[in-house]
Design an enzyme around this catalytic site. Structure first.
Site, PDB file in Angstrom:
ATOM      1  N   GLU A  13      62.046  10.103  19.754  1.00  0.00           N
ATOM      2  CA  GLU A  13      61.837   9.176  20.862  1.00  0.00           C
ATOM      3  C   GLU A  13      62.980   9.232  21.865  1.00  0.00           C
ATOM      4  OE1 GLU A  13      62.596   4.987  20.534  1.00  0.00           O
ATOM      5  OE2 GLU A  13      60.827   4.520  21.720  1.00  0.00           O
ATOM      6  N   GLU A  14      64.173   9.099  21.379  1.00  0.00           N
ATOM      7  CA  GLU A  14      65.309   8.989  22.298  1.00  0.00           C
ATOM      8  C   GLU A  14      65.587  10.243  23.129  1.00  0.00           C
ATOM      9  OE1 GLU A  14      66.311   6.171  23.191  1.00  0.00           O
ATOM     10  OE2 GLU A  14      65.215   5.210  21.578  1.00  0.00           O
ATOM     11  N   HIS A 141      70.528   1.104  18.146  1.00  0.00           N
ATOM     12  CA  HIS A 141      70.872   2.523  18.284  1.00  0.00           C
ATOM     13  C   HIS A 141      72.363   2.819  18.131  1.00  0.00           C
ATOM     14  CE1 HIS A 141      66.880   3.626  18.810  1.00  0.00           C
ATOM     15  NE2 HIS A 141      66.790   3.711  20.111  1.00  0.00           N
TER      16      HIS A 141
END
Length: 183
Positions: A13-14, A141
């Site tokens: 995703e990141e 995160h």
């Protein structure tokens, strides 16, 4: 169920929504023919149900929110959402929350795994999470974003994890078994 359910978990995703985007591209033809809705969750904690999504899904989201009990208040999660809007919103939002039968859901932007489904494939989409308390602390995160932090500070007894499962599960079952889709 009357409709097929596909559960997915994405990686990457990141660095650019890689997993979900590649999957949506690889299955574009099938999604165009068969997809009804994409439901996304990207984290969860303690607090109020936070829903963003396609406005065609607003009525079903409100119906489900009325049927799920908030772990802290024991009222419906809809009542807790309404109370927050009345308490924190500008005057127009407060008045609307008191008088409108359904609460509005926010529009989706971009930046999570729903992006390829909504913005590329045109599939009605939702993003749901419980949030609002102790979650703007800079831990997301970071190296501290782990099981210990989650169970110590965010959802110590997994009550809101259960609430999210009930919320998403209720949406999925109603959409999967509807004779006519509730759009």
């Amino acid at each position: 169920p009357k409709r097929t359910l596909v559960y997915t978990s994405w990686d990457g995703e990141e660095p650019g929504l890689l997993g979900s985007t590649e999957w949506a591209e690889a299955h574009a033809e099938e999604l165009e023919r068969k997809a009804v809705v994409y439901i996304n969750t990207d984290g969860n904690g303690r607090g109020v149900l936070d829903v963003s999504g396609s406005h065609t899904l607003e009525a079903i989201v409100n119906a489900v929110a009325r049927d799920v009990e908030d772990p802290q208040t024991k009222a419906s999660v809809w009542k807790r959402m309404q109370a927050l809007e009345i308490r924190r919103g500008p005057a127009a939002v407060r008045n609307e929350a008191r008088s409108r039968p359904d609460l509005r859901i926010s529009a989706l932007g971009s930046g999570s795994d729903y992006s390829a489904f909504l913005q590329h494939a045109g599939i009605p989409s939702l993003n749901l999470a419980y949030s609002g308390f102790d979650q703007s602390d800079g831990v997301y995160h970071s190296i501290y974003d782990d099981y210990y932090h989650f169970t110590k500070f965010l959802d110590t007894d997994f009550a809101y994890g259960r609430a999210l499962a009930q919320t998403v599960g209720s949406l999925v079952v109603r959409l999967a078994d509807a004779d006519v889709l509730p759009f």
